[in-house]
Design a protein around this motif. Structure first.
Motif, PDB file in Angstrom:
ATOM      1  N   ASP A 126       0.700  -1.164   0.048  1.00  0.00           N
ATOM      2  CA  ASP A 126       0.009   0.064  -0.001  1.00  0.00           C
ATOM      3  C   ASP A 126       0.977   1.400  -0.046  1.00  0.00           C
ATOM      4  OD1 ASP A 126      -3.177   0.771   1.026  1.00  0.00           O
ATOM      5  OD2 ASP A 126      -1.690   2.268   1.312  1.00  0.00           O
ATOM      6  N   GLY A 127       0.600   2.046  -0.950  1.00  0.00           N
ATOM      7  CA  GLY A 127       1.510   3.335  -0.911  1.00  0.00           C
ATOM      8  C   GLY A 127       1.603   3.933  -2.348  1.00  0.00           C
ATOM      9  N   VAL A 128       2.446   4.811  -2.423  1.00  0.00           N
ATOM     10  CA  VAL A 128       2.504   5.518  -3.899  1.00  0.00           C
ATOM     11  C   VAL A 128       3.170   4.504  -4.962  1.00  0.00           C
ATOM     12  CG1 VAL A 128       2.634   7.846  -2.623  1.00  0.00           C
ATOM     13  CG2 VAL A 128       4.631   6.492  -3.378  1.00  0.00           C
ATOM     14  N   PRO A 129       2.703   4.612  -6.037  1.00  0.00           N
ATOM     15  CA  PRO A 129       3.075   3.568  -7.026  1.00  0.00           C
ATOM     16  C   PRO A 129       4.714   3.140  -7.264  1.00  0.00           C
ATOM     17  CG  PRO A 129       1.648   5.231  -7.922  1.00  0.00           C
ATOM     18  CD  PRO A 129       1.996   5.619  -6.631  1.00  0.00           C
ATOM     19  N   ALA A 130       5.374   4.366  -7.189  1.00  0.00           N
ATOM     20  CA  ALA A 130       6.851   4.123  -7.146  1.00  0.00           C
ATOM     21  C   ALA A 130       7.371   3.324  -5.985  1.00  0.00           C
ATOM     22  CB  ALA A 130       7.596   5.559  -6.944  1.00  0.00           C
ATOM     23  N   VAL A 131       6.636   3.123  -4.760  1.00  0.00           N
ATOM     24  CA  VAL A 131       7.097   2.431  -3.687  1.00  0.00           C
ATOM     25  C   VAL A 131       6.614   0.885  -4.009  1.00  0.00           C
ATOM     26  CG1 VAL A 131       6.798   1.974  -1.225  1.00  0.00           C
ATOM     27  CG2 VAL A 131       7.467   4.322  -2.018  1.00  0.00           C
ATOM     28  N   VAL A 132       5.323   1.059  -4.464  1.00  0.00           N
ATOM     29  CA  VAL A 132       4.582  -0.364  -4.538  1.00  0.00           C
ATOM     30  C   VAL A 132       5.311  -1.236  -5.617  1.00  0.00           C
ATOM     31  CG1 VAL A 132       2.561  -1.252  -5.421  1.00  0.00           C
ATOM     32  CG2 VAL A 132       2.279   0.568  -3.844  1.00  0.00           C
ATOM     33  N   ARG A 133       5.855  -0.404  -6.718  1.00  0.00           N
ATOM     34  CA  ARG A 133       6.570  -1.121  -7.553  1.00  0.00           C
ATOM     35  C   ARG A 133       7.849  -1.804  -7.309  1.00  0.00           C
ATOM     36  NH1 ARG A 133       6.707   1.809 -12.765  1.00  0.00           N
ATOM     37  NH2 ARG A 133       6.611   3.534 -11.581  1.00  0.00           N
TER      38      ARG A 133
END
Lengths: 256, 347
Positions: free
Chosen positions: A233-240
């Motif tokens: 769960d989080g911003v896309p850059a982190v989730v990726r």
């Protein structure tokens, strides 16, 4: 930013299978929030629970600060939660505008007896709502098709009509269940632009997809489900970069 | 693959102005037809007038199916239950309560609406075939209750009653015809104006999917009850006119035979088309009435069944579907396509 929608500890069991297992989702006001996961991850079940379509075995849902756990979906709709479905729910042999007018249902004040003889009040109110619906159609580039029958439109544009119907209800939260399903690649980009534009004009959107590429580019925040559990769960850059996501979703030979 | 989201180049479509003109034209055509139909009883013999009155009664039932099945998508087999109740109620209201039809019919409609509500309420949790069977069962229950109620004449039924309308006896078929026409026109106006309102859109939303209907704020149960109540009122009025028409009311008014023949009319005529239902009501009633002359009296229901099957296979929207704007648009597209391919195959 405050949370417009906050689901905590949601559980849904189907016999021995726990389809949704202690899931927390928090959608911030004004954000475009993605919910992704491979097929069978429990995305649609989760959304059905949040929107009052499916039962909630355990957990709570708060919407605009109120506890709405277990509230019937038409009540949630009148509180400002609009949703679309994976499959078309349009009136095929009616015009686009009449379909989208259905989304105004909760805003129309005249009552059943007025409609029996189409009183001036009905005429007046219908005209007012039609004007608003036209504005929505223009926003989605559907205005020129307003008087065309839905059955005549291409698949992609029909999906837009469904989006228009949900928007016509002036929701505070827009829940979209796989809006890109079945769309060719070029259309997915157009859809992405539409969603971003809607977010920029102030809508809060929760979008469910298994098309990870689309969500990565447009979302402010994402929640990733796998086998009924939240794995990231989080911003896309982190989730990726999350190893769980890579393993459960990207790393495997999964053609999502 | 080409973009399907962005607007393709396409011929202009009729705007709201054209729609308004078309509806004005339809209203005018309807008014002319109404005047012609109203003149028929005054100009022809009694047997034609009787037949016309019966057509009107059947058409009223057809309209109730248009509402329930065509708009709301609820497959009901309860027409005879509502119709029969209306027939008995009209006699009781006239004979035992002593009300004139002008007021009595309103009461009959209210009774029909109430029974419709009950029917809707007991079928809220079932759908499709189960719903159809439940409504059918309600008809059987009522038939047996009436058959065993001496006060309602038992299996012999009721005869020798008088139904009046503003003091004039309805045994005059011309008066019956005119009242039938008036009621039919009234109901058609009600249905078509409802259809263009949020109520009609709510019905259609329930038809496509109750779950999706709720998601746009439509309380699906409430609208289902409303639809049943209206269909109940319409069917009960049809029953009331029937009792005045036939001068005998017995338990056979609850029979499945009636339900099925109305179903045939509604399906063949087009569940979503009022004109289609009216035309087929006239044609099939005429056919049934003169089946003996053609020597096919024993096969009437067989013909009805065949028509249902053929219609469902080849014309799912019935005869009315042929004239729908969708079909017209399809023809227009086809013509456009032909002329394009003749012009070198480029669009």
């Amino acid at each position: 930013m405050t949370a417009l929608l906050e689901a905590t500890g949601l559980i849904r069991r189907w016999g021995g299978l726990t389809a949704v297992d202690r899931v927390d989702v928090s959608v911030a006001q004004g954000s475009l929030h993605g919910l992704i996961g491979p097929n069978g991850a429990g995305k649609t079940t989760l959304v059905n629970m949040i929107t009052g379509v499916d039962r909630i075995d355990d957990g709570r849902v708060r919407f605009q600060g109120d506890d709405v756990t277990g509230l019937a979906s038409h009540r949630l709709a009148s509180k400002g939660m609009a949703r679309t479905f994976q499959t078309s729910q349009l009136f095929e042999d009616e015009s686009v505008i009449d379909n989208v007018m259905a989304g105004r249902h909760g805003h129309i004040r005249y009552r059943f007896p007025h409609t029996l003889f189409y009183t001036p009040r009905v005429v007046r109110e219908e005209r007012g709502h039609r004007t608003e619906v036209y504005a929505v159609l223009r926003e989605l580039d559907l205005a020129e098709d307003a008087h065309r029958q839905v059955a005549e439109l291409s698949y992609g544009r029909r999906r837009l009509v469904e989006l228009a119907r949900a928007i016509a209800s002036q929701p505070t939260l827009l829940v979209l269940d796989e809006p890109a399903a079945g769309l060719p690649g070029s259309d997915v980009d157009v859809l992405g632009d539409v969603l971003r534009r809607l977010r920029d004009s102030g809508y809060t959107i929760l979008v469910i997809e298994h098309n990870i590429g689309l969500l990565m580019t447009i979302c402010d925040r994402m929640t990733v489900l796998s086998e009924g559990k939240v794995i990231a769960d989080g911003v896309p850059a982190v989730v990726r970069e999350s190893p769980e996501v890579i393993e459960a979703y990207l790393g495997r030979n999964d053609d999502a | 693959m080409t973009d399907t989201l962005t607007r393709p180049h396409s011929p202009p479509v009729p705007g709201p102005g054209a729609e308004r003109r078309a509806s004005l034209l339809a209203t005018m055509a309807g008014a002319v037809l109404l005047i012609v139909a109203a003149a028929v009883p005054a100009l022809t013999d009694f047997s034609t007038t009787y037949l016309m009155a019966y057509v009107l009664i059947v058409a009223l039932l057809g309209l109730s199916l248009h509402l329930l099945m065509g708009l709301m998508g609820t497959f009901s087999l309860g027409q005879a239950a509502l119709f029969g109740t209306g027939a008995y109620a009209a006699v009781v209201v006239s004979e035992d309560v002593g009300l004139d039809g002008a007021i009595g019919f309103v009461l009959v409609a209210a009774i029909g609406a109430l029974l419709g509500l009950v029917m809707g309420a007991v079928t809220l949790r079932v759908s499709d075939l189960y719903l159809a069977l439940t409504t059918l069962a309600i008809g059987y229950i009522l038939e047996n209750v009436v058959r065993n109620t001496d006060w309602l004449g038992g299996s012999q039924g009721l005869t020798g009653f008088y139904i009046t309308f503003f003091g004039r006896s309805l045994d005059d078929p011309r008066l019956l015809c005119w009242i039938g026409l008036g009621v039919l026109t009234l109901f058609m106006i009600m249905i078509s104006s409802m259809r263009r309102s949020k109520i009609g859109r709510a019905f259609m939303a329930v038809r496509e999917s109750p779950i999706a209907a709720r998601s746009i704020g439509v309380d699906a149960r409430r609208y289902k009850l409303l639809g049943f109540a209206m269909a109940g009122a319409f069917s009960a009025i049809a029953g009331a006119l029937y009792s005045a028409w036939s001068l005998v009311v017995n338990p056979s008014v609850f029979s499945i035979d009636l339900t099925l023949s109305v179903l045939a009319i509604a399906i063949v005529g087009g569940l979503r088309s009022m004109p289609g239902i009216l035309v087929v009501a006239a044609l099939l009633t005429y056919f049934r009435n003169s089946a003996a002359d053609f020597g096919v009296a024993d096969y009437v229901l067989l013909v009805y069944g065949a028509l249902i099957v053929l219609s469902l296979r080849f014309l799912p929207l019935g005869l009315g579907g042929l004239t729908g704007s969708r079909a017209v648009a399809r023809v227009r597209r086809l013509v456009a396509h032909r002329s394009r391919s003749r012009g070198g195959g480029r669009a």
